[in-house]
Design a protein around this motif. Structure first.
Motif, PDB file in Angstrom:
ATOM      1  N   UNK A   1     -58.261 105.327  73.784  1.00  0.00           N
ATOM      2  CA  UNK A   1     -57.972 106.552  74.601  1.00  0.00           C
ATOM      3  C   UNK A   1     -57.273 107.473  73.557  1.00  0.00           C
ATOM      4  N   UNK A   2     -58.036 108.368  73.185  1.00  0.00           N
ATOM      5  CA  UNK A   2     -57.016 109.581  72.338  1.00  0.00           C
ATOM      6  C   UNK A   2     -57.104 110.732  73.167  1.00  0.00           C
ATOM      7  N   UNK A   3     -55.772 111.303  73.275  1.00  0.00           N
ATOM      8  CA  UNK A   3     -55.976 112.493  73.825  1.00  0.00           C
ATOM      9  C   UNK A   3     -54.753 113.449  73.252  1.00  0.00           C
ATOM     10  N   UNK A   4     -54.595 114.925  73.513  1.00  0.00           N
ATOM     11  CA  UNK A   4     -53.750 115.743  73.183  1.00  0.00           C
ATOM     12  C   UNK A   4     -52.583 115.516  74.117  1.00  0.00           C
ATOM     13  N   UNK A   5     -51.557 116.185  73.613  1.00  0.00           N
ATOM     14  CA  UNK A   5     -50.303 115.956  74.684  1.00  0.00           C
ATOM     15  C   UNK A   5     -50.274 117.268  75.377  1.00  0.00           C
ATOM     16  N   UNK A   6     -51.520 117.629  76.084  1.00  0.00           N
ATOM     17  CA  UNK A   6     -51.456 119.155  76.621  1.00  0.00           C
ATOM     18  C   UNK A   6     -51.211 118.823  78.115  1.00  0.00           C
ATOM     19  N   UNK A   7     -50.616 120.056  78.529  1.00  0.00           N
ATOM     20  CA  UNK A   7     -49.839 120.125  79.918  1.00  0.00           C
ATOM     21  C   UNK A   7     -51.014 120.763  80.938  1.00  0.00           C
ATOM     22  N   UNK A   8     -51.821 121.609  80.572  1.00  0.00           N
ATOM     23  CA  UNK A   8     -52.318 122.313  81.717  1.00  0.00           C
ATOM     24  C   UNK A   8     -53.069 121.711  82.801  1.00  0.00           C
ATOM     25  N   UNK A   9     -53.977 120.638  82.353  1.00  0.00           N
ATOM     26  CA  UNK A   9     -54.615 119.867  83.670  1.00  0.00           C
ATOM     27  C   UNK A   9     -54.104 118.471  83.991  1.00  0.00           C
ATOM     28  N   UNK A  10     -53.651 117.619  83.266  1.00  0.00           N
ATOM     29  CA  UNK A  10     -53.655 117.383  81.905  1.00  0.00           C
ATOM     30  C   UNK A  10     -54.084 115.820  81.564  1.00  0.00           C
ATOM     31  N   UNK A  11     -54.633 116.079  80.387  1.00  0.00           N
ATOM     32  CA  UNK A  11     -55.337 114.775  80.192  1.00  0.00           C
ATOM     33  C   UNK A  11     -54.805 113.488  79.738  1.00  0.00           C
ATOM     34  N   UNK A  12     -53.120 113.943  79.185  1.00  0.00           N
ATOM     35  CA  UNK A  12     -52.450 112.767  78.767  1.00  0.00           C
ATOM     36  C   UNK A  12     -51.949 111.969  80.223  1.00  0.00           C
ATOM     37  N   UNK A  13     -51.850 112.715  81.322  1.00  0.00           N
ATOM     38  CA  UNK A  13     -51.334 112.018  82.466  1.00  0.00           C
ATOM     39  C   UNK A  13     -52.515 110.716  82.916  1.00  0.00           C
ATOM     40  N   UNK A  14     -53.886 111.545  82.854  1.00  0.00           N
ATOM     41  CA  UNK A  14     -55.031 110.542  82.972  1.00  0.00           C
ATOM     42  C   UNK A  14     -54.878 109.140  81.863  1.00  0.00           C
ATOM     43  N   UNK A  15     -54.683 109.753  80.650  1.00  0.00           N
ATOM     44  CA  UNK A  15     -54.871 108.678  79.437  1.00  0.00           C
ATOM     45  C   UNK A  15     -53.559 107.647  79.716  1.00  0.00           C
ATOM     46  N   UNK A  16     -52.341 107.814  80.336  1.00  0.00           N
ATOM     47  CA  UNK A  16     -51.398 107.016  80.764  1.00  0.00           C
ATOM     48  C   UNK A  16     -51.605 106.090  81.890  1.00  0.00           C
ATOM     49  N   UNK A  17     -52.198 106.977  82.788  1.00  0.00           N
ATOM     50  CA  UNK A  17     -52.688 106.223  84.039  1.00  0.00           C
ATOM     51  C   UNK A  17     -53.698 105.144  83.871  1.00  0.00           C
ATOM     52  N   UNK A  18     -54.752 105.471  83.011  1.00  0.00           N
ATOM     53  CA  UNK A  18     -55.962 104.643  82.581  1.00  0.00           C
ATOM     54  C   UNK A  18     -55.545 103.413  81.775  1.00  0.00           C
ATOM     55  N   UNK A  19     -54.490 103.784  80.697  1.00  0.00           N
ATOM     56  CA  UNK A  19     -54.074 102.635  79.900  1.00  0.00           C
ATOM     57  C   UNK A  19     -53.198 101.681  80.785  1.00  0.00           C
ATOM     58  N   UNK A  20     -52.308 102.264  81.472  1.00  0.00           N
ATOM     59  CA  UNK A  20     -51.538 101.416  82.227  1.00  0.00           C
ATOM     60  C   UNK A  20     -52.510 100.362  83.327  1.00  0.00           C
ATOM     61  N   UNK A  21     -53.413 100.919  83.679  1.00  0.00           N
ATOM     62  CA  UNK A  21     -54.442 100.365  84.867  1.00  0.00           C
ATOM     63  C   UNK A  21     -55.302  99.188  83.981  1.00  0.00           C
ATOM     64  N   UNK A  22     -55.681  99.462  82.635  1.00  0.00           N
ATOM     65  CA  UNK A  22     -56.458  98.466  82.110  1.00  0.00           C
ATOM     66  C   UNK A  22     -55.559  97.410  81.456  1.00  0.00           C
TER      67      UNK A  22
END
Length: 571
Positions: free
Chosen positions: A123-144
């Protein structure tokens, strides 16, 4: 029961080809998000895929296929669609590039469940705030991670805004390192190595460990009796014209540094060259990615039989990136049928993209005080600031398997390497069958990773004991004396480990053989150990447990399971 249905006969093919690694790149999305943000997410997939294309290569120089989809995985149905796209393309490595929020179970988890359990996922993401993909990345990483599956998280950086944000070089470099680990893991699973002979000179530290090797790495070990090679030599089962071409190349490249005093010695040397051609063809027939040869004692050292010539040059040629036909892939090959040494070199060669491996004896470890004592005896003045004097040095040398590339610095032409190489008659006390050794002294300044795989039956796990290292040189008179103290007619590489003290290096050597590969980033090695369950063993007091920008971040699943060793023991 269905009627009028016939079984389908598959078309004939000439030869089976090994499974190829294919990297599939995708992004997730949320149907509620504005179209511009979704288009940006699609663009990121295309941009990153383009950055990766051509950057990951196998040892034969071929680029690994990178495929991507512009379908955003935002639901179970789109997960099914992308899974089908990836299956049709032969994808066996997955990269997720989220730039918006999404729901983990509806998206990547639904996709991931349609692939084998050990399919590498990044899972590679930017540390971008607007939508934010990094929050999804952290949620997905933790879930898996919670359900015990290995996943790598690479929180990189790309601009918060704009339709075509470009990732930073560090973001891509980290992803490339992970890709090399994934490719090594996937490409070698189901492959085989070819070993001539039985146990490695009775060295328990070099046994094949057939079942753990199969279960851990998916590698098969084809074992052949050395009698087959002896018989094929006797039957001249090789191309005589090619043997003549190989001999002519050696004569031209090495010249008078090839020691041959009699016609008998010349014929023995030709036998050594013929061995290379025979074994090369057998390995090609088996699609083998590496090999090994027992040699001692039965082949060339037991006078009760008929000792045959040494295999030194054969082994060196396999480990080199060139031979008489020009450029070729390094094909890791272990002397003395050292399977654990072979595996070490095999994985490091693949992780480095094909760089040649060095096989050496863990021969003489010189403390600084020992070097001073020898220099005093020889009346040699020593520079006070020399790192080899302060830290000590390891003299690595072995009669076989030394890649010819290590006679010169990385990037040097084969012609330059061959000018540094001599081939004296082999030590007849060790090798009454005769033949020629290969010898050189590696130049200073080659940086890489030195280490070795080992195994323990108590936990049924492989470990890798490793450290960064650099080659060094010493004053010529001193260096010659040190070479003569061991075996002058074998290759020598003087090595300084970065973190290990000489006491630690001597105490924690897992075997009498040591291996080194240049151009291998540490993070790649660590990612590969994460994927294979190999224990990461660096018992050096001076090395921090984590070096930012050098080490990969510890996978979350390790922490959740009680630590790296605990997790790897559980799996």
């Amino acid at each position: 029961m269905a009627k009028n249905v016939k079984a389908l006969k598959l078309p004939s093919i000439d030869k089976g080809t090994p499974k190829a690694p294919v990297i599939g790149v995708y992004a997730t999305g949320d149907p509620r998000i504005d179209q511009e943000s979704l288009t940006r997410a699609q663009n990121i997939v295309e941009i990153v895929s383009g950055e990766l294309a051509g950057q990951i290569v196998t040892p034969d120089g071929n680029a690994v296929d990178i495929v991507y989809t512009d379908v955003l995985v935002d639901s179970e149905s789109t997960a099914d669609l992308v899974a089908q796209q990836f299956r049709d393309a032969g994808v066996n490595i997955l990269i997720c590039l989220p730039d918006t929020w999404a729901f983990p179970q509806l998206t990547t988890i639904s996709l991931l469940q349609q692939f084998p359990q050990d399919t590498p996922l990044n899972i590679t993401c930017g540390n971008s705030g607007p939508k934010p993909g990094v929050v999804y990345a952290q949620a997905l990483h933790g879930a898996i991670s919670q359900y015990g599956r290995m996943v790598a998280l690479n929180v990189g950086s790309w601009p918060d805004t704009g339709l075509k944000p470009k990732p930073t070089k560090a973001t891509i470099d980290s992803l490339i390192d992970w890709c090399y680990a994934a490719v090594t893991r996937v490409a070698l699973k189901g492959r085989r190595v070819m070993i001539f002979g039985h146990d490695s000179m009775g060295m328990e530290t070099a046994l094949a460990h057939i079942l753990p090797t199969r279960n851990t790495f998916g590698l098969e070990i084809t074992r052949l009796d050395m009698k087959l090679l002896a018989d094929m030599l006797s039957k001249n089962a090789y191309d005589k014209k090619e043997l003549a071409a190989l001999r002519a190349w050696i004569d031209k490249s090495v010249g008078k540094r090839l020691e041959l005093k009699t016609e008998t010695e010349s014929k023995r040397f030709d036998q050594s060259l013929a061995m290379y051609l025979i074994v090369r063809d057998l390995m090609a027939e088996l699609n083998a990615v590496g090999g090994g040869f027992m040699s001692q004692l039965e082949w060339g050292s037991d006078s009760r039989g008929v000792p045959l010539p040494v295999a030194d040059l054969m082994e060196s040629l396999f480990n080199s990136t060139f031979d008489h036909n020009g450029a070729k892939p390094a094909q890791p090959f272990g002397t003395e049928a050292d399977c654990q040494g072979l595996l070490t070199m095999l994985f490091m060669t693949w992780l480095s993209g094909g760089n040649p491996p060095l096989f050496m004896d863990f021969r003489k470890v010189w403390e600084g005080a020992e070097i001073k004592a020898l220099a005093k005896k020889l009346k040699i003045a020593l520079p006070k600031s020399a790192p080899w004097l302060k830290k000590g040095v390891v003299d690595g040398n072995n009669s076989g398997s030394a890649s010819l590339n290590w006679a010169v610095k990385p990037g040097s032409k084969p012609e330059a390497a061959m000018k540094k190489i001599a081939m004296p008659i082999a030590d007849d006390a060790y090798f009454p069958g005769g033949g020629n050794s290969v010898t050189f002294v590696s130049p200073a300044g080659i940086e890489g990773i030195a280490g070795r795989l080992t195994y323990c039956s108590l936990n049924n796990k492989f470990s890798l004991i490793w450290d960064e290292a650099v080659t060094t040189s010493l004053p010529a008179k001193l260096e010659k004396a040190m070479c003569n103290l061991t075996n002058w007619n074998w290759p020598h590489t003087f090595l300084i480990p970065k973190y290990a003290s000489m006491m630690e290096y001597k105490q924690y050597a897992p075997a009498n053989h040591l291996h080194m590969t240049w151009g291998l980033p540490i993070a790649r090695l660590q990612h590969w150990m994460d994927m294979t369950g190999v224990l990461n063993c660096t018992p050096w007091a001076a090395r921090p447990s984590f070096i930012e920008g050098v080490d990969r971040p510890q996978p979350l699943v390790h922490l959740l399971a009680g630590g790296e060793t605990a997790y790897k023991s559980l799996i």
